[in-house]
Scaffold this motif. Structure first.
Motif, mmCIF file in Angstrom:
data_model
loop_
_atom_site.group_PDB
_atom_site.id
_atom_site.type_symbol
_atom_site.label_atom_id
_atom_site.label_comp_id
_atom_site.label_asym_id
_atom_site.label_seq_id
_atom_site.Cartn_x
_atom_site.Cartn_y
_atom_site.Cartn_z
ATOM 1 N N SER A 192 0.819 -1.221 0.000
ATOM 2 C CA SER A 192 0.000 0.000 0.000
ATOM 3 C C SER A 192 0.844 1.259 0.000
ATOM 4 N N ALA A 193 2.133 1.129 0.290
ATOM 5 C CA ALA A 193 3.011 2.298 0.381
ATOM 6 C C ALA A 193 3.915 2.463 -0.832
ATOM 7 N N GLU A 194 3.951 1.476 -1.688
ATOM 8 C CA GLU A 194 4.825 1.564 -2.841
ATOM 9 C C GLU A 194 4.416 2.728 -3.749
ATOM 10 N N GLY A 195 5.400 3.530 -4.110
ATOM 11 C CA GLY A 195 5.174 4.591 -5.080
ATOM 12 C C GLY A 195 4.902 5.954 -4.478
ATOM 13 N N ARG A 196 4.241 6.021 -3.325
ATOM 14 C CA ARG A 196 3.902 7.323 -2.738
ATOM 15 C C ARG A 196 4.648 7.607 -1.440
ATOM 16 N N PHE A 197 5.207 6.578 -0.846
ATOM 17 C CA PHE A 197 5.908 6.729 0.425
ATOM 18 C C PHE A 197 7.407 6.522 0.198
ATOM 19 N N THR A 198 8.199 7.354 0.843
ATOM 20 C CA THR A 198 9.647 7.195 0.787
ATOM 21 C C THR A 198 10.214 7.328 2.188
ATOM 22 N N ILE A 199 10.933 6.309 2.606
ATOM 23 C CA ILE A 199 11.575 6.340 3.919
ATOM 24 C C ILE A 199 13.039 6.677 3.734
ATOM 25 N N SER A 200 13.572 7.455 4.653
ATOM 26 C CA SER A 200 14.980 7.833 4.586
ATOM 27 C C SER A 200 15.500 8.043 5.997
ATOM 28 N N LYS A 201 16.807 8.310 6.102
ATOM 29 C CA LYS A 201 17.409 8.419 7.433
ATOM 30 C C LYS A 201 18.527 9.434 7.439
ATOM 31 N N ASP A 202 18.825 9.904 8.615
ATOM 32 C CA ASP A 202 19.987 10.753 8.853
ATOM 33 C C ASP A 202 20.592 10.253 10.157
ATOM 34 N N ASN A 203 21.609 9.411 10.030
ATOM 35 C CA ASN A 203 22.193 8.801 11.225
ATOM 36 C C ASN A 203 22.813 9.847 12.159
ATOM 37 N N ALA A 204 23.371 10.890 11.582
ATOM 38 C CA ALA A 204 24.001 11.919 12.412
ATOM 39 C C ALA A 204 22.986 12.579 13.336
ATOM 40 N N LYS A 205 21.743 12.615 12.909
ATOM 41 C CA LYS A 205 20.683 13.235 13.700
ATOM 42 C C LYS A 205 19.806 12.211 14.403
ATOM 43 N N ASN A 206 20.170 10.925 14.273
ATOM 44 C CA ASN A 206 19.342 9.853 14.852
ATOM 45 C C ASN A 206 17.871 10.022 14.460
ATOM 46 N N THR A 207 17.682 10.304 13.194
ATOM 47 C CA THR A 207 16.342 10.631 12.705
ATOM 48 C C THR A 207 16.015 9.826 11.459
ATOM 49 N N ALA A 208 14.782 9.387 11.379
ATOM 50 C CA ALA A 208 14.271 8.768 10.162
ATOM 51 C C ALA A 208 13.079 9.576 9.690
ATOM 52 N N TYR A 209 12.844 9.532 8.398
ATOM 53 C CA TYR A 209 11.789 10.326 7.793
ATOM 54 C C TYR A 209 10.856 9.428 6.982
ATOM 55 N N LEU A 210 9.641 9.869 6.860
ATOM 56 C CA LEU A 210 8.691 9.227 5.962
ATOM 57 C C LEU A 210 8.014 10.310 5.137
ATOM 58 N N GLN A 211 8.381 10.367 3.882
ATOM 59 C CA GLN A 211 7.768 11.310 2.946
ATOM 60 C C GLN A 211 6.537 10.652 2.347
ATOM 61 N N ILE A 212 5.408 11.318 2.435
ATOM 62 C CA ILE A 212 4.172 10.784 1.860
ATOM 63 C C ILE A 212 3.655 11.786 0.845
ATOM 64 N N ASN A 213 3.536 11.357 -0.388
ATOM 65 C CA ASN A 213 3.056 12.215 -1.468
ATOM 66 C C ASN A 213 1.677 11.770 -1.924
ATOM 67 N N THR A 214 1.022 12.672 -2.615
ATOM 68 C CA THR A 214 -0.301 12.389 -3.174
ATOM 69 C C THR A 214 -1.204 11.740 -2.122
ATOM 70 N N LEU A 215 -1.325 12.412 -1.006
ATOM 71 C CA LEU A 215 -2.089 11.859 0.106
ATOM 72 C C LEU A 215 -3.538 11.619 -0.264
ATOM 73 N N LYS A 216 -4.087 10.541 0.264
ATOM 74 C CA LYS A 216 -5.462 10.144 0.022
ATOM 75 C C LYS A 216 -6.212 10.082 1.357
ATOM 76 N N PRO A 217 -7.519 10.246 1.326
ATOM 77 C CA PRO A 217 -8.278 10.146 2.585
ATOM 78 C C PRO A 217 -8.015 8.842 3.333
ATOM 79 N N GLU A 218 -7.760 7.777 2.611
ATOM 80 C CA GLU A 218 -7.503 6.492 3.272
ATOM 81 C C GLU A 218 -6.142 6.432 3.962
ATOM 82 N N ASP A 219 -5.321 7.463 3.772
ATOM 83 C CA ASP A 219 -4.059 7.546 4.517
ATOM 84 C C ASP A 219 -4.265 8.119 5.913
ATOM 85 N N THR A 220 -5.471 8.585 6.189
ATOM 86 C CA THR A 220 -5.763 9.122 7.515
ATOM 87 C C THR A 220 -5.549 8.071 8.586
#
Length: 124
Positions: free
Chosen positions: A62-90
């Motif tokens: 369900s996340a393929e194509g619109r979700f991108t996960i990434s990281k920044d080890n120096a900041k101990n942080t991970a990110y989740l970019q979500i594009n083209t959001l849909k109501p079902e992503d609520t």
């Protein structure tokens, strides 16, 4: 160990959000970071995960194509970019961590540490 998820909000359909997960209180070179979500009345489900040591990623179908996960080890942080959001992503989006491994999976029981969640609402 603490995980704090940020970046949720109210977004119109078609919009984008970037969620952040900040980890603290640990020392580890090998660990997995996963993003999960739970919609009202639904079970929590895995969305994506990343190995913080080698960057390998896994996505739910369900996340393929619109979700991108990434990281920044120096900041101990991970990110989740979500594009083209849909109501079902609520949903409430949670991040979770498991230490001592260089791979990641989307099973809830694989993760020992969880953040508090951030609400994402997609509505016009």
């Amino acid at each position: 160990v603490q995980l704090q998820a940020y970046g949720g909000g109210l977004v119109q359909p078609g919009g984008s959000l970037r969620l952040r997960c900040l980890l603290s209180g640990f020392t580890a070179d090998y660990y997995a970071l996963g993003w999960f979500r739970q919609a009202p009345g639904e079970e929590r489900e895995g969305v994506s995960c990343i190995s913080m040591s080698n960057g390998r990623t896994t996505y739910a179908d369900s996340a393929e194509g619109r979700f991108t996960i990434s990281k920044d080890n120096a900041k101990n942080t991970a990110y989740l970019q979500i594009n083209t959001l849909k109501p079902e992503d609520t949903a409430v989006y949670y991040c979770a961590a498991d230490f001592g491994r260089s791979w990641c999976g989307l099973g809830l029981d694989e993760y020992d540490y969880w953040g508090q969640g951030t609400q994402v609402t997609v509505s016009s």
